[in-house]
Design a protein around this motif. Structure first.
Motif, PDB file in Angstrom:
ATOM      1  N   GLN A 166       0.858  -1.414   0.037  1.00  0.00           N
ATOM      2  CA  GLN A 166       0.035  -0.137  -0.056  1.00  0.00           C
ATOM      3  C   GLN A 166       0.789   1.148  -0.123  1.00  0.00           C
ATOM      4  O   GLN A 166       0.677   2.150  -0.783  1.00  0.00           O
ATOM      5  CB  GLN A 166      -1.001   0.209   1.316  1.00  0.00           C
ATOM      6  N   ALA A 167       2.049   1.348   0.730  1.00  0.00           N
ATOM      7  CA  ALA A 167       2.770   2.517   0.542  1.00  0.00           C
ATOM      8  C   ALA A 167       3.564   2.583  -0.586  1.00  0.00           C
ATOM      9  O   ALA A 167       3.627   3.607  -1.065  1.00  0.00           O
ATOM     10  CB  ALA A 167       3.799   2.320   2.039  1.00  0.00           C
ATOM     11  N   ALA A 168       3.923   1.616  -1.156  1.00  0.00           N
ATOM     12  CA  ALA A 168       4.591   1.687  -2.492  1.00  0.00           C
ATOM     13  C   ALA A 168       3.508   2.125  -3.601  1.00  0.00           C
ATOM     14  O   ALA A 168       4.066   2.923  -4.478  1.00  0.00           O
ATOM     15  CB  ALA A 168       5.174   0.207  -2.720  1.00  0.00           C
ATOM     16  N   SER A 169       2.316   1.593  -3.434  1.00  0.00           N
ATOM     17  CA  SER A 169       1.353   1.889  -4.345  1.00  0.00           C
ATOM     18  C   SER A 169       1.067   3.372  -4.454  1.00  0.00           C
ATOM     19  O   SER A 169       0.942   4.312  -5.343  1.00  0.00           O
ATOM     20  CB  SER A 169       0.108   1.303  -3.932  1.00  0.00           C
ATOM     21  N   ARG A 170       0.945   4.075  -3.133  1.00  0.00           N
ATOM     22  CA  ARG A 170       1.065   5.731  -2.977  1.00  0.00           C
ATOM     23  C   ARG A 170       2.082   6.197  -3.661  1.00  0.00           C
ATOM     24  O   ARG A 170       1.979   7.455  -4.064  1.00  0.00           O
ATOM     25  CB  ARG A 170       0.719   5.975  -1.365  1.00  0.00           C
ATOM     26  N   ARG A 171       3.297   5.769  -3.319  1.00  0.00           N
ATOM     27  CA  ARG A 171       4.432   6.614  -3.787  1.00  0.00           C
ATOM     28  C   ARG A 171       4.631   6.325  -5.083  1.00  0.00           C
ATOM     29  O   ARG A 171       5.024   7.541  -5.660  1.00  0.00           O
ATOM     30  CB  ARG A 171       5.463   5.782  -2.945  1.00  0.00           C
ATOM     31  N   LEU A 172       4.436   5.395  -5.582  1.00  0.00           N
ATOM     32  CA  LEU A 172       4.440   5.357  -7.132  1.00  0.00           C
ATOM     33  C   LEU A 172       3.180   5.596  -7.949  1.00  0.00           C
ATOM     34  O   LEU A 172       3.494   5.704  -9.308  1.00  0.00           O
ATOM     35  CB  LEU A 172       4.956   4.017  -7.575  1.00  0.00           C
ATOM     36  N   GLN A 173       2.119   5.825  -7.120  1.00  0.00           N
ATOM     37  CA  GLN A 173       0.863   6.313  -8.001  1.00  0.00           C
ATOM     38  C   GLN A 173       0.565   4.888  -9.170  1.00  0.00           C
ATOM     39  O   GLN A 173       0.246   5.120 -10.189  1.00  0.00           O
ATOM     40  CB  GLN A 173       0.999   7.360  -8.756  1.00  0.00           C
ATOM     41  N   GLN A 174       1.008   3.778  -8.573  1.00  0.00           N
ATOM     42  CA  GLN A 174       0.632   2.617  -9.498  1.00  0.00           C
ATOM     43  C   GLN A 174      -0.137   1.706  -8.507  1.00  0.00           C
ATOM     44  O   GLN A 174      -0.164   1.618  -7.370  1.00  0.00           O
ATOM     45  CB  GLN A 174       1.772   2.046  -9.835  1.00  0.00           C
ATOM     46  N   LEU A 179       2.742  -4.309  -8.809  1.00  0.00           N
ATOM     47  CA  LEU A 179       3.841  -4.444  -7.963  1.00  0.00           C
ATOM     48  C   LEU A 179       4.174  -5.989  -7.344  1.00  0.00           C
ATOM     49  O   LEU A 179       3.070  -6.372  -7.134  1.00  0.00           O
ATOM     50  CB  LEU A 179       3.508  -3.419  -6.733  1.00  0.00           C
ATOM     51  N   THR A 180       5.311  -5.968  -7.138  1.00  0.00           N
ATOM     52  CA  THR A 180       5.851  -7.537  -6.767  1.00  0.00           C
ATOM     53  C   THR A 180       6.865  -6.978  -5.566  1.00  0.00           C
ATOM     54  O   THR A 180       7.729  -6.428  -5.670  1.00  0.00           O
ATOM     55  CB  THR A 180       6.417  -8.196  -7.888  1.00  0.00           C
ATOM     56  N   ILE A 181       6.450  -8.050  -4.648  1.00  0.00           N
ATOM     57  CA  ILE A 181       7.729  -8.026  -3.511  1.00  0.00           C
ATOM     58  C   ILE A 181       8.673  -9.087  -4.022  1.00  0.00           C
ATOM     59  O   ILE A 181       8.479 -10.339  -4.320  1.00  0.00           O
ATOM     60  CB  ILE A 181       7.260  -8.350  -2.202  1.00  0.00           C
ATOM     61  N   ILE A 182       9.744  -8.445  -4.442  1.00  0.00           N
ATOM     62  CA  ILE A 182      10.960  -9.371  -5.141  1.00  0.00           C
ATOM     63  C   ILE A 182      11.790  -9.763  -3.779  1.00  0.00           C
ATOM     64  O   ILE A 182      12.758 -10.864  -4.216  1.00  0.00           O
ATOM     65  CB  ILE A 182      11.654  -8.760  -6.043  1.00  0.00           C
ATOM     66  N   GLU A 183      11.856  -9.344  -2.898  1.00  0.00           N
ATOM     67  CA  GLU A 183      12.847  -9.851  -1.508  1.00  0.00           C
ATOM     68  C   GLU A 183      12.168  -9.308  -0.173  1.00  0.00           C
ATOM     69  O   GLU A 183      11.734  -8.351  -0.173  1.00  0.00           O
ATOM     70  CB  GLU A 183      14.268  -9.042  -2.116  1.00  0.00           C
ATOM     71  N   ALA A 184      12.316 -10.229   0.619  1.00  0.00           N
ATOM     72  CA  ALA A 184      12.055  -9.762   1.979  1.00  0.00           C
ATOM     73  C   ALA A 184      13.261 -10.450   3.086  1.00  0.00           C
ATOM     74  O   ALA A 184      13.389 -11.711   2.907  1.00  0.00           O
ATOM     75  CB  ALA A 184      10.793 -10.093   2.357  1.00  0.00           C
ATOM     76  N   GLN A 185      13.837  -9.911   3.949  1.00  0.00           N
ATOM     77  CA  GLN A 185      14.751 -10.255   4.800  1.00  0.00           C
ATOM     78  C   GLN A 185      14.369  -9.884   6.141  1.00  0.00           C
ATOM     79  O   GLN A 185      14.342  -8.521   6.344  1.00  0.00           O
ATOM     80  CB  GLN A 185      16.096  -9.913   4.405  1.00  0.00           C
ATOM     81  N   GLN A 186      14.380 -10.821   7.071  1.00  0.00           N
ATOM     82  CA  GLN A 186      14.300 -10.453   8.536  1.00  0.00           C
ATOM     83  C   GLN A 186      15.473  -9.478   8.851  1.00  0.00           C
ATOM     84  O   GLN A 186      16.788  -9.834   8.625  1.00  0.00           O
ATOM     85  CB  GLN A 186      14.014 -11.608   9.338  1.00  0.00           C
ATOM     86  N   VAL A 214      12.054  -5.275  -0.334  1.00  0.00           N
ATOM     87  CA  VAL A 214      12.295  -4.679  -1.633  1.00  0.00           C
ATOM     88  C   VAL A 214      11.191  -4.978  -2.566  1.00  0.00           C
ATOM     89  O   VAL A 214      10.456  -6.199  -2.865  1.00  0.00           O
ATOM     90  CB  VAL A 214      13.243  -5.248  -2.507  1.00  0.00           C
ATOM     91  N   VAL A 215      10.281  -3.902  -3.049  1.00  0.00           N
ATOM     92  CA  VAL A 215       9.210  -3.935  -4.128  1.00  0.00           C
ATOM     93  C   VAL A 215       9.582  -3.391  -5.501  1.00  0.00           C
ATOM     94  O   VAL A 215      10.390  -2.342  -5.469  1.00  0.00           O
ATOM     95  CB  VAL A 215       8.057  -2.919  -3.375  1.00  0.00           C
ATOM     96  N   GLY A 216       9.196  -4.440  -6.241  1.00  0.00           N
ATOM     97  CA  GLY A 216       9.577  -4.198  -7.804  1.00  0.00           C
ATOM     98  C   GLY A 216       8.398  -3.519  -8.674  1.00  0.00           C
ATOM     99  O   GLY A 216       7.190  -4.159  -8.435  1.00  0.00           O
ATOM    100  N   ALA A 217       8.659  -2.596  -9.318  1.00  0.00           N
ATOM    101  CA  ALA A 217       7.908  -2.203 -10.454  1.00  0.00           C
ATOM    102  C   ALA A 217       8.478  -1.960 -11.579  1.00  0.00           C
ATOM    103  O   ALA A 217       9.777  -2.433 -11.874  1.00  0.00           O
ATOM    104  CB  ALA A 217       7.127  -0.874  -9.975  1.00  0.00           C
TER     105      ALA A 217
END
Length: 380
Positions: A166-174, A179-186, A214-217
């Motif tokens: 949701q944060a990435a969607s607001r930031r990129l206006q997409q 959007l795809t989460i391409i990476e997540a690390q604890q 990391v969110v990818g567009a």
């Protein structure tokens, strides 16, 4: 910066400058101090293209070519494939907390010393691999086996996933669907601000468990720091490679239009010195740079490029659709300081950006900026 430009635009220096050009200032032969390179380097490159992308590796946050090459060769050897099948899709500087780059082997003793280096994500289009390296790439470790690049990492809590998207969607206006989460690390962050404190913000010095996501567009990546829940989500501006949202330049702040003998103009202002410089390109290949407010002309210089180079540059502006950015400004991040603002003007219009965010400009605008800087660098 606005006050400085406004003072400049309200003077008659534009007319004086043009008159000096027409009365023979082109005969002056003095060195032109090269303008700071504003080439935007994409985060995506293979071994074959890294020489071109990273040859002007001047900024400390750009991945050095030897590090890129070392990572690509290592992964190609491991996978038994060609380096041309691999791309570096994301990277950021890191300070590892031990000599093992925070990736110790079983029963390995790691020296407790801070190591400056890089965190690099490599992809073959289907899978991603994460590397930790030191500053020069001579020490590197594969942090993860391959993970499907089209799917989110399975351990990321759904609430964190949704909050980040949701944060990435607001930031990129997409829309989130793009959007795809391409990476997540604890991660264990060292303070309550998730190591991303704003200016003058007080952060509790306490360890906070969370995630680095990391969110990818399309042609963009955003890096977020979160806690274990969805209650704290912060964008890591420096590690992200995202396109900025432009704002319209007020008419009162637009520079004067170009004379018909001028092809292009750059005004740079700000930085540590706070000085303002103007560089103009004439149709006949004259490239003239002056310091605004320098009454004794001690910082006025003239160089030249060929008419053919001028024509090639004009065609480059057309190919990159420079005119579509007419009267747009790409502002610096909130709280940023000591940055240089560049105001570029062609016969079609003006665009403004800064050196902090230049790698996050739209791809076409980065192409136009690169063409301009290459032209300036080639002048003699």
């Amino acid at each position: 910066m606005k006050i400085m430009l406004k003072n400049y635009f309200n003077t008659n220096q534009g007319r004086i400058f043009t008159a000096l050009i027409l009365t023979g200032i082109l005969s002056v032969a003095s060195g032109l101090t090269l303008i700071k390179d504003a080439t935007g380097a994409s985060a995506n490159f293979s071994l074959e293209t890294s020489n071109e992308v990273l040859k002007d590796n001047l900024k400390p946050n750009r991945l050095p070519r030897p590090v890129a090459n070392a990572v690509l060769r290592d992964l190609a050897r491991r996978q038994g494939i060609f380096t041309s099948q691999l791309q570096i899709i994301n990277y950021n500087q890191q300070t590892w907390r031990n000599g093992c780059l925070e990736l110790p082997q079983p029963d390995e003793i790691c020296t407790q010393v801070l190591v400056s280096g890089w965190r690099i994500v490599v992809s073959n289009g289907k899978e991603n691999w994460i590397y930790h390296t030191n500053n020069n790439g001579r020490t590197l470790r594969l942090a993860s086996a391959s993970t499907p690049s089209e799917n989110q990492p399975g351990k990321l809590p759904a609430s964190v996933r949704n909050a980040v998207l949701q944060a990435a969607s607001r930031r990129l206006q997409q829309p989130i669907s793009q959007l795809t989460i391409i990476e997540a690390q604890q991660q264990t962050w060292r303070d309550s601000c998730l190591e991303l404190a704003n200016a003058d913000e007080f952060c509790t010095q306490a360890l906070v468990s969370g995630w680095r996501v990391v969110v990818g567009a399309i042609d963009q990546t955003l890096v977020y720091h979160t806690n274990q829940t969805d209650s704290a989500v912060r964008l890591n501006e420096k590690a992200s490679n995202s396109t900025l949202a432009p704002v319209q330049i007020p008419v009162s702040e637009l520079p004067p239009p170009l004379d018909r003998d001028i092809v292009f103009r750059q005004i740079s202002s700000g930085g540590f010195t706070g000085r303002t410089y103007e560089t103009v390109l004439l149709k006949d290949g004259g490239l003239i740079r002056v310091r605004i407010g320098d009454a004794n002309d001690s910082e006025r210089s003239v160089r030249r490029v060929s008419v053919q180079q001028v024509q090639q540059f004009v065609r480059s502006l057309e190919r990159s659709k420079f005119s579509k950015f007419q009267n747009l400004s790409y502002p610096a991040p909130s709280g940023a300081a000591d940055y240089i603002t560049y105001t570029l003007t062609s016969q079609e219009g003006t665009v403004q950006y800064n050196d902090i965010s230049q790698n996050n400009l739209p791809k076409n605008l980065q192409t136009a900026v690169k063409a301009w800087n290459q032209l300036v660098a080639s002048a003699h």
